[in-house]
Design an enzyme around this catalytic site. Sequence first.
Site, PDB file in Angstrom:
ATOM      1  N   ASP A 280      89.041  79.877  18.903  1.00 56.19           N
ATOM      2  CA  ASP A 280      88.235  80.582  18.672  1.00 56.19           C
ATOM      3  C   ASP A 280      88.464  82.429  17.968  1.00 56.19           C
ATOM      4  OD1 ASP A 280      86.537  83.413  18.877  1.00 56.19           O
ATOM      5  OD2 ASP A 280      86.199  83.312  20.877  1.00 56.19           O
ATOM      6  N   HIS A 281      88.032  81.382  16.367  1.00 60.24           N
ATOM      7  CA  HIS A 281      88.538  82.771  15.755  1.00 60.24           C
ATOM      8  C   HIS A 281      88.168  84.207  15.711  1.00 60.24           C
ATOM      9  CE1 HIS A 281      90.701  82.835  12.235  1.00 60.24           C
ATOM     10  NE2 HIS A 281      89.803  82.233  10.817  1.00 60.24           N
TER      11      HIS A 281
END
Length: 528
Positions: free
Chosen positions: A500-501
């Site tokens: 999850d950036h």
Amino acid sequence: MALVEVKVPDIGDFKAVEVIELLVKAGDTVAVDQSLLTVESDKASMEIPSSHAGVVQSLKVKIGDKVAEGTLVLVLEAAVGAAVAAVIVTPVQASLAVVAPAAVAAIVSVAAPAPDLARGAAINVLVPDIGDLDEVAVIEVFVKPGDAVKVEQSLITVESDKASMEIPSSHAGVLKEIRVKVGDKVKRGSLIAVLQGAAGAAPAPLAAPAQAPTAVSGSLPHASPTIRRLARELGVPLAEVNGSGSKGRITQEDLQDFVKGVMAGAVQTAAQEARAPAAAAGAGFPGLLAWPQVDFAKFGPVERKDLSRIKKISGANLHRNWVLIPHVTNNDDADITELEAFRVATNKENEKSGVKVTMLAFVIKAVVSALRKFPDFNASLDGEQLVYKQYFNIGFAADTPNGLMVPVLRDVDKKGVLQISAEMGELAKKARDGKLGPADMTGGCISISSLGGIGGTHFTPIINAPEVAILGLSKSAWQPVWDGMAFQPRLMLPLSLSYDHRVIDGASAARFNAYLGQVLADFRRVLL
Ligand code: CAO
């Protein structure tokens, strides 16, 4: 302190109504007008309030008891200063609307002379005498124009603070107009509907005939007025709640469980389910083209099958996670040449134990090491905060005949590879047998999806929210690896780490994967 006997007040023509809910218990302090219990007949349910404040000394009825006017309900120890003059409480409280079934039958005012009924005269159906109630709210309308209505069929349900009741039709006919809607306030004499008398229907008297209550024909869920009001306030579709009370009655606990289930995503309301295909069709995303509608049969024979329950659930979760999480996948390869030799040797040594160790068990152990070193991967987003977990539970995707499931191995930091393998085998079997419970699938920190036993090189696994990363494993293969002098044959395991950036930077992901590769290349690093 004086003792006060609380008895069932005048409840009209009800001879024996069933106690369906006790709202107080011995020792409870009750206020004046507080509901003590709910009673119910075929057509109405009502709460019996206390006319005195005090402490409940003993309850004299239980659920399932039949009560009538004068039945002793409970004994109260009246509060100091409370009016105790009336030792026996019988009068109906002003706020309590007790409606006899006879009174509930709708009043009929016939526009034409009675004999015309058989030829289809218009009949105005009015709200009958509903006791002390000034105004009651319409909470349900069971019929619509065009419906054929039978005598005694419930037309609407009305509700006050303390009672709810169905208003049946006293005539058969076709419904021409319905003059009320949910939320309207009605009182005695309000026009409910206009019926066209059925040909051959028995002409009705001009006023409400006395009728015995009959089976409820409406779809009103079985619940007390309090529960119904609470459900309306929360927007809960009561018809979708399973009642665990007697005769399927919905209790407050049932309502709470339903709400918890919806909030946790374990339960979907019909409205949510109806919205899901719309979202799939692009309707949930303004500006997107609608999903193509194709008549596949035009091109050749086809067969239609419903999606399995698990596919529907996992599909909705995967879709949400894919849309809401900005995914990036970092691909790397781990040199597992030595580890594979060790694995093969371990399996030979443990041949008799029946537990076979696969590469996945070693990877799970190596991931714990990487999570310790990179705690952001063992976190979850909660609004604008990160929740860092101090435990190490790892989910693994299991392929089952019904679809994808992700059981969770608990406290893997405290377990050895052999125990992890054994537990993984048990959980995978449970998954394939369709026997995983919710507790087996919750509480994970990170998930691993291994396609190593099947094939492929790298892929893009979808993060299992609220986790922030997932590791994909593909099939290990012998590769020529340059050692600075020559190419050496090395067994390489493809690692695909989706993250999850919002939480994890690309550099952290590359470091995590590289570190994982180092641990798998030399497992002694786990000890460091
Ligand atoms: N490279 C090469 N071979 C591998 C391997 C890898 N990375 N991982 C496993 N294998 C081998 C095993 O050693 C085993 O070989 P043998 O039969 O010769 O002993 C064989 O592949 C089968 O392994 P397995 O699948 O039984 O065991 P596992 O521990 O690797 O995996 C489980 C267990 C439950 C994860 C797996 O059976 C499974 O269901 N995988 C599918 C997961 C999935 O669907 N992921 C996609 C999710 S996203 O849609």
